[in-house]
Design an enzyme around this catalytic site. Structure first.
Site, PDB file in Angstrom:
ATOM      1  N   ASP A 196     -67.129 -33.746  -2.970  1.00 18.16           N
ATOM      2  CA  ASP A 196     -66.053 -33.067  -3.661  1.00 18.16           C
ATOM      3  C   ASP A 196     -66.128 -31.608  -3.204  1.00 18.16           C
ATOM      4  OD1 ASP A 196     -64.449 -33.294  -6.611  1.00 18.16           O
ATOM      5  OD2 ASP A 196     -65.065 -31.299  -5.954  1.00 18.16           O
ATOM      6  N   ARG A 232     -59.569 -41.349  -1.838  1.00 19.50           N
ATOM      7  CA  ARG A 232     -60.915 -40.973  -1.403  1.00 19.50           C
ATOM      8  C   ARG A 232     -61.650 -42.138  -0.778  1.00 19.50           C
ATOM      9  NH1 ARG A 232     -64.063 -38.874  -6.274  1.00 19.50           N
ATOM     10  NH2 ARG A 232     -65.710 -38.870  -4.703  1.00 19.50           N
ATOM     11  N   ASP A 280     -66.125 -43.099 -10.132  1.00 17.18           N
ATOM     12  CA  ASP A 280     -67.561 -43.203  -9.879  1.00 17.18           C
ATOM     13  C   ASP A 280     -68.107 -44.527 -10.384  1.00 17.18           C
ATOM     14  OD1 ASP A 280     -68.155 -40.767  -8.613  1.00 17.18           O
ATOM     15  OD2 ASP A 280     -67.931 -39.717 -10.518  1.00 17.18           O
TER      16      ASP A 280
END
Lengths: 640, 728
Positions: free
Chosen positions: A461, A445, A550
């Site tokens: 997402d 990502r 995250d």
């Protein structure tokens, strides 16, 4: 006869008066006629020569091309410079690769830290043959052992000898063509552009992270001593702004009355500190310091403010840990190798500094999120949406429509990261849609895909749900803060007394320190940082525990910016469902493994806790104000 | 006439016997002699008039008339240059004194002609360039004619070109200078060092501790932090005036214009030309030029003839290759033409490299990589090339700066001697030194860019708190209410009342509200709005809350939250009521807007947090006559502050908390519209006035405001940190 006599007396009178004339006026007349040499008192300057136009040029035009070149000169007397003694041909390809000679015998703590900091870096290689730089640690005095000539020495070519303590070891071999990195090198032996000057590393210097600078405010408090002078035995003597200064040229005879001596280990609370290079004449130094004081008093507050902040920046960026010092050394050498693609000086000298602004990303300051103000440039007006489709892999049609509806959207990238085959049909959108087939890894990502053509990335997402006006508003906010992450949902970290470690929560609190990357705007530079500067272990951690990604991303951005992220409003209804919350009670498709203790692992790898908390949310100006909704630009944000 | 009459009276017996013809002759003669006597006698009493006429004469002397100095063959020779010299070992700073302007003083020795025992001259007396150089120093601020006050001494012995020198004798000439003293504090200028066969990279004349400003230093001879590297002057740059050419692609990618290259290098370059065709151009001397054409102004490729240096403007990159000497005059030509120099000269110290960032304006390629030079240059992104080109154009821009003082200095590199003095000046007064940015940033770029004075990202500790400053005139009752309300804010650390009424004393101490923090009253000398923004010593915190004496509607939560927001944005104005500036297309000017808009560009300082530093800026650094305008109109001090902060930081304001009805200047109008409208007109005037003074519109428009994280969220009020927001 008579007439002759008369004539004689006439002649006499005449000659007498001539004599008088000569005596009285001759001298001054002479001065009139012949210009004397310039007198020292009168201001005259360089004379305007009458024949200045006729002067010849220092080199005649035909003389200039006279230099027919000779072959390059060989270096004199064993001295070295970069071109003569470093072979850059070994460094092609992936830039600087460093091999470190393994330690022989017992090593000190500092030594161990240095080895660790290099081995953990992107520069490190295990093969001496593939290395462009071979690093040799000159052993310190404590162990008393001195190293012998290493195997791949080759007259020291492409070697860097790291000397932590001045002259710790007698030279057992000639340094030859090796570069020397040492603390306080002397002017006579230091070769500018070749050797590297290091700060002195105390034994207790932390490996990584390091204490932040102690400057907690931008300007000095009134009443703080202006100058502190380093004395013998580690004491400090301070002088006030009020003390009288000595005349500059006269030797100061005054008693150093206004000063006070502080015998303490800690640094004094003063605006300036005078460091006098370990000389014994401290008392006389103090008098000279008073002269410096006079000079410092003249400095404008603006200048003092700039200097203070710069010291803090330099400390934080390059000095505060062993790792930073070593990496800075390697970065300096890498810049020499890179030549034209080295860091511009702006990147070295303004926050966040050259270690965090990678020259492999770009050498143009505008490409980074940090220098728009200095460059007078603005962040781009468009963004790329990067939608990650993890299992079960439903094409996020609604999300694509909502994002593509934004006037600022330049392109949509779908990162297909699950086992299901790629859908053949995608919705019609106004902007180009590209599908990237990923490697089924979370770290995908944050890969710097060359297909991303804008500075701003909206990371999403597939299960996120956003409205067009939420996207529009968040992007406008990001343009005001291009170096930060701008997100919708937040996490906050806290110190868990019970477990003696850090924890974090997705619960709604009055403060937050992280935003979820499943719906956040940030600069594409952070993809480069994530992929190319993060230790591999941390990326592996993120792949193994997707919820950690995250935290990791927020750590990177906070470590670079030293600022908290920014939260923008998010529709209430969906917030209840919390589809974006990590590992929490939200409807995750498959049960998550209990989240590993990633925040503590990441904090350990960073060496400190960079996260900062914020207590504010940026809302549209008229958000929920008692005024007609017709006036409001982002009225849909307020829908219940 | 008077004298002749006297004579007539005294000698009546003598004159009648003379022949008439002679008589007239003698009388005239005597009159002249006596007149001369009287005139010279008068001169004796008028020394100043002689002096002044003298000056005029001295200025216009000929170089050939300078005094001759004979150097005995055995006069002392200075030691060879000391390679270990540094500012702190070989330079006597104490000579430079401490003067208020932080300028070094430069003395120039008088010009003399040096001859040896046989009367043969030691060198050319002075060259045109050295004369200009000394003239430039003498016209600058650095010059002094008092040898005792001087910090730096410049000999008038011309050593620009070593080829024209007799080395030993020149050294002897230096050694006999009156303040030589082993050469310390002496500055020599040299552009063509060394001579065949080995071409040393520094002047061979023994010069002991003298500083050398030299063209063509190498890392071996350059004494870092002591010598100054200067460019080699190109005679062409003074002759030719090239038109300015902006950044962008050029006809040739790479161009080599040097003649007399080493055959090996020429082969390398020609190989590049063969490989890359049209985009590479390698020029050489012209062999078949017709008579009368200056060969220095022409270059040839095969049979094609090009004008030099004009052809340099047609290329993006221009090769500057070492010859026998490292410093090449072609560098000056290339810079002047705005072509990005590709410097291929190992170990060359680029001119002024101590202060100039050559990375921004040139490409340095190692000699061994010469055959790769094309691909190295190809890998440079176009944007970077354009930045380099822009950087080159900043050179002429700076040049105008420098040459404003002396207009003869209009060629590219001639400001150099002043630059040298500046560099040495910086070493002597390092604390007053010009920063790197000031040396390297083109003024053009500076327009759009800002250097934020509070650039360090820092969140000040909450414990410090803030100082509230209440500006008041005589509304004591309202003032006391404000004081009471503000004192409830937890982070308040001090309250300062600025009493702006000179006709009335502030209330007695006992009448003031009792609050938990120190309260100080400052009385002002004049009723000025600017008093609100004075950096009072009493302000001991970084954060300042400016608040009007009628703002009683802000809750303690709102003020505390405002302070927390300021901590996250310490370099911005953080305020409550927001305002906007708009471009009025009908009137073609700026307009002030206080309606309910979706945007905000200003906050009113009737209630705003900001850094104390901006008080210093407002009081001492406000541009133009803005401060006087504000005090004269008794209005717009808040708009001025918004302009100032936005201009210096380049950042927008932060408006906090929702809109509420403020008792603000706009709202005080008792009978409604008319007063309100004049007020708005006046505020619009302020914006237009300030924009013209700043020369730009610095205000930034944003669409966000700051609220507490959980503001209006469905969340228990009692768990919110700042529940009392937007109420009232």
């Amino acid at each position: 006869m008579q007439s002759w006599r008369r004539r004689k007396s006439l002649w006499l009178a005449l000659s007498a008066s001539w004599l008088l004339l000569v005596l009285l006026g001759g001298f001054s007349l002479l001065r009139l006629a012949l210009p004397p040499r310039p007198r020292p008192g009168a201001s005259q300057g360089w004379p305007r020569w009458l024949d200045a136009e006729l002067l010849q040029s220092f080199s005649q035009p035909r003389e200039l091309p006279e230099d027919t070149a000779s072959p390059p000169q060989a270096p004199h007397g064993g001295s070295c410079n970069w071109e003569a003694c470093f072979d850059t041909s070994k460094c092609r390809g992936d830039g600087l690769k460093v091999f470190v000679y393994p330690a022989v015998g017992p090593i000190s703590e500092t030594h161990r830290r240095i080895l660790a900091s290099i081995e953990g870096s992107r520069f490190h290689t295990f093969s001496p043959a593939g290395a462009c730089l071979l690093l040799l640690l000159s052993l310190d005095a404590q162990t008393g052992e001195c190293s012998s000539m290493p195997l791949q020495w080759n007259r020291g070519r492409n070697h860097l000898v790291l000397r932590l303590y001045p002259a710790a070891c007698p030279r057992t071999f000639q340094l030859g063509q090796a570069m020397v990195a040492e603390a306080s090198p002397t002017v006579d032996s230091f070769r500018p552009g070749f050797d590297v000057a290091l700060p002195f590393l105390p034994e207790a210097h932390p490996l990584r992270g390091g204490a932040p600078g102690q400057l907690r405010q931008h300007s000095p408090q009134p009443g703080v001593a202006l100058l502190a002078l380093e004395e013998e035995r580690g004491g400090w003597r301070t002088a006030d702004t009020g003390s009288s200064a000595c005349p500059w040229d006269g030797r100061c005879e005054q008693d150093p009355g206004p000063g006070q001596t502080q015998h303490q280990e800690t640094l004094p609370n003063a605006t300036f500190c005078l460091i006098s290079g370990h000389r014994p004449e401290a008392a006389s130094r103090f008098l000279q310091a008073l002269q410096v004081l006079a000079a410092l008093q003249e400095m404008s507050p603006a200048r003092v403010l700039a200097l203070r902040q710069q010291t803090q920046f330099l400390w934080d960026a390059y000095f505060s840990s062993v790792e930073k010092v070593i990496h800075t050394t390697l970065e300096v050498i890498q810049d020499r190798i890179f030549g034209t693609s080295a860091h511009p000086s702006l990147l070295w000298n303004s926050p966040p500094g050259a270690l965090l602004a990678l020259s492999t990303f770009s050498t143009s300051p505008q490409d980074f999120p940090f220098y728009h103000l200095q460059q007078g440039s603005r962040p781009e007006g468009r963004f790329s949406a990067l939608i990650w489709v993890a299992p079960p892999g439903q094409p996020p049609l609604k999300l694509i429509q909502a994002v593509a509806g934004s006037q600022h959207c330049a392109q949509i990238l779908v990162l297909w990261s699950n086992e299901r085959p790629l859908p053949s049909r995608w919705p019609e959108t106004a902007v180009p849609l590209t599908v990237i087939d990923g490697h089924r890894k979370v770290s995908d990502r944050f890969y710097p895909y060359s297909t991303i053509r804008t500075d701003a990335i909206l990371s999403l997402d597939a299960r996120s749900s956003l409205s067009t006006s939420e996207v529009d508003f968040a992007f406008l906010v990001w343009q005001s803060f291009p170096e930060r992450m701008v997100g919708f949902l937040t996490l906050s970290h806290f110190w868990d007394e019970a477990h003696g470690g850090w924890g974090y929560t997705a619960e709604r609190t009055n403060e937050f320190s992280m935003v979820l990357t499943t719906a956040a705007f940030y600069h594409r530079y952070y993809h480069t940082l994530f992929t190319h500067s993060l230790p591999k272990a941390l990326r592996t951690l993120a792949d193994e525990a997707p919820t950690c990604v995250d935290v990791l991303m927020n750590f990177i951005v906070a470590a670079v910016t030293k600022l908290p992220p920014i939260k923008v409003p998010y529709g209430k209804q969906r917030q209840e469902a919390a589809p974006l919350a990590p590992g929490g009670p939200g409807p995750r498709s498959k049960p998550q493994a209990p989240a590993p203790d990633c925040i503590n692992q990441i904090a350990a790898a960073f060496g400190h806790m960079p996260l900062l908390s914020s207590c504010l949310r940026l809302d549209p100006v008229l958000f929920k104000d008692p005024v007609s909704v017709q006036r409001k630009k982002y009225r849909s944000l307020e829908k219940p | 006439m008077c004298a002749s009459v006297k004579y007539n009276i005294r000698g009546p017996a003598l004159i009648p016997r003379m022949k008439t013809k002679h008589r007239i002759y003698y009388i005239t003669l005597f009159s002249i002699v006596l007149l001369g006597l009287i005139a010279t006698g008068m001169f004796q009493f008028w020394p100043h008039s002689i002096e002044s006429s003298n000056d005029w004469n001295v200025e216009k002397r000929s170089v050939r008339d300078v005094p001759v100095v004979r150097l005995p063959a055995d006069s002392p020779i200075p030691e060879r240059g000391d390679l270990s010299c540094r500012m702190h070992t070989c330079f006597d700073v104490y000579r430079c004194g401490f003067n208020p302007k932080n300028k070094i003083k430069v003395y120039i020795y008088a010009l003399k002609k040096y001859v040896d025992d046989f009367g043969v001259s030691v060198s050319n007396t002075i060259s045109r360039e050295y004369n200009e150089l000394l003239m430039a120093i003498s016209d600058s601020d650095y010059y002094t004619d008092d040898i005792n006050r001087a910090c730096l001494f410049v000999p008038s012995i011309d050593v620009l070109n070593q080829n024209t020198l007799r080395i030993k004798e020149t050294a002897q000439a230096l050694a006999q200078l009156s303040r030589w003293d082993r050469g310390s504090n002496h500055l020599l200028f040299n552009m063509l060092p060394g001579g065949p066969p080995d071409y040393n990279t520094a002047l061979d004349v023994p010069r002991d501790r003298a500083l050398l400003a030299g063209g063509g230093f190498s890392t071996w001879t350059y004494r870092q932090g002591y010598d100054v590297s200067i460019p080699v002057y190109s005679p062409l740059s003074a002759e030719v005036d090239l038109p300015e050419k902006g950044p962008g692609p050029r006809q040739y990618f790479l161009l080599s214009s040097q003649v007399g290259l080493h055959p090996e290098y020429r082969e390398d370059l020609e190989a590049l030309q063969v490989k890359h065709g049209e985009s590479v151009l390698v020029l050489d001397k012209c062999t078949n030029l017709s008579e009368g054409v200056l060969s220095v102004r022409k270059r040839c490729h095969k049979h094609q003839v090009f004008d030099y240096p004009q052809v340099l403007q047609e290329a993006t990159f221009c090769v500057v290759l070492r010859g026998a000497r490292l410093g090449q005059a072609v560098l000056s030509d290339v810079l002047q033409a705005g072509c990005v120099p590709v410097v291929i000269a190992d170990s060359y110290i680029l001119p002024f490299s101590e202060v100039l960032d050559w990375k921004r304006a040139s490409v340095v390629v190692p000699e061994e990589k010469m055959s790769d030079v094309y691909s190295i240059l190809q890998s440079i992104p176009q944007r970077q090339i354009e930045e380099m080109q822009r950087q080159l154009f900043m050179e002429p821009a700076r040049r105008e700066n420098w040459s404003a003082a002396n207009h003869q200095m209009n060629s590219l590199i001639w400001p150099r001697e002043q630059r040298d003095s500046q560099i040495i000046n910086d070493r002597i007064y390092p604390y007053a030194a010009i920063s790197y940015e000031e040396w390297n940033d083109p003024p053009v770029v500076k327009w759009g860019s800002v250097s934020n004075p509070l650039f360090l990202p820092l969140i000040p500790p909450q414990s410090q708190g803030f100082t509230a400053i209440v500006l008041t005139y005589d509304r004591v009752e309202s003032l006391f209410r404000v004081i009471t309300e503000v004192s409830k804010v937890p982070s308040l650390s001090k309250l300062l009342v600025v009493w702006n009424n000179q006709n009335k004393n502030p209330p007695e101490d006992s009448l003031w509200p009792k609050i938990r923090v120190p309260l100080k009253v400052v009385r002002t000398a004049e009723n000025k709005l600017s008093n609100r923004f004075f950096p009072y010593d009493e302000i001991e915190t970084e954060a300042v809350l400016a608040i009007d004496d009628d703002i009683i509607m802000l809750t303690s939560d709102e003020l505390q939250f405002g302070y927390e927001v300021w901590r996250e944005f310490p370099d911005r104005l953080v305020g409550y009521p927001g305002r906007l500036h708009l471009w009025d297309h009908e009137m073609n000017k700026w307009k002030y807007e206080s309606e309910w808009t979706n945007e905000v560009s200003m906050v009113l300082t009737g209630a705003a947090f900001y850094h104390k530093y901006f008080n210093y800026l407002y009081t001492y650094k406000m541009p133009g006559d803005i401060k006087n305008w504000v005090d004269a109109h008794m209005n717009c001090e808040d708009i001025a502050m918004n302009f100032l902060v936005a201009n210096v930081t380049g950042k927008a304001v932060i408006k906090v908390t929702p809109r509420k009805k403020f008792k603000c200047p706009e709202c005080t109008a008792i009978d409604g519209l008319s007063l309100d409208q004049t007020h708005m007109v006046e505020r619009s005037e302020c914006i237009n006035k300030f924009a013209s003074v700043f020369g730009t519109m610095p205000l930034k428009v944003v669409e966000h405001r700051a609220d507490p994280v959980l503001y209006k969220d469905d969340f228990p009020e009692k768990l919110k940190s700042f529940p009392n927001i937007g109420s009232l």
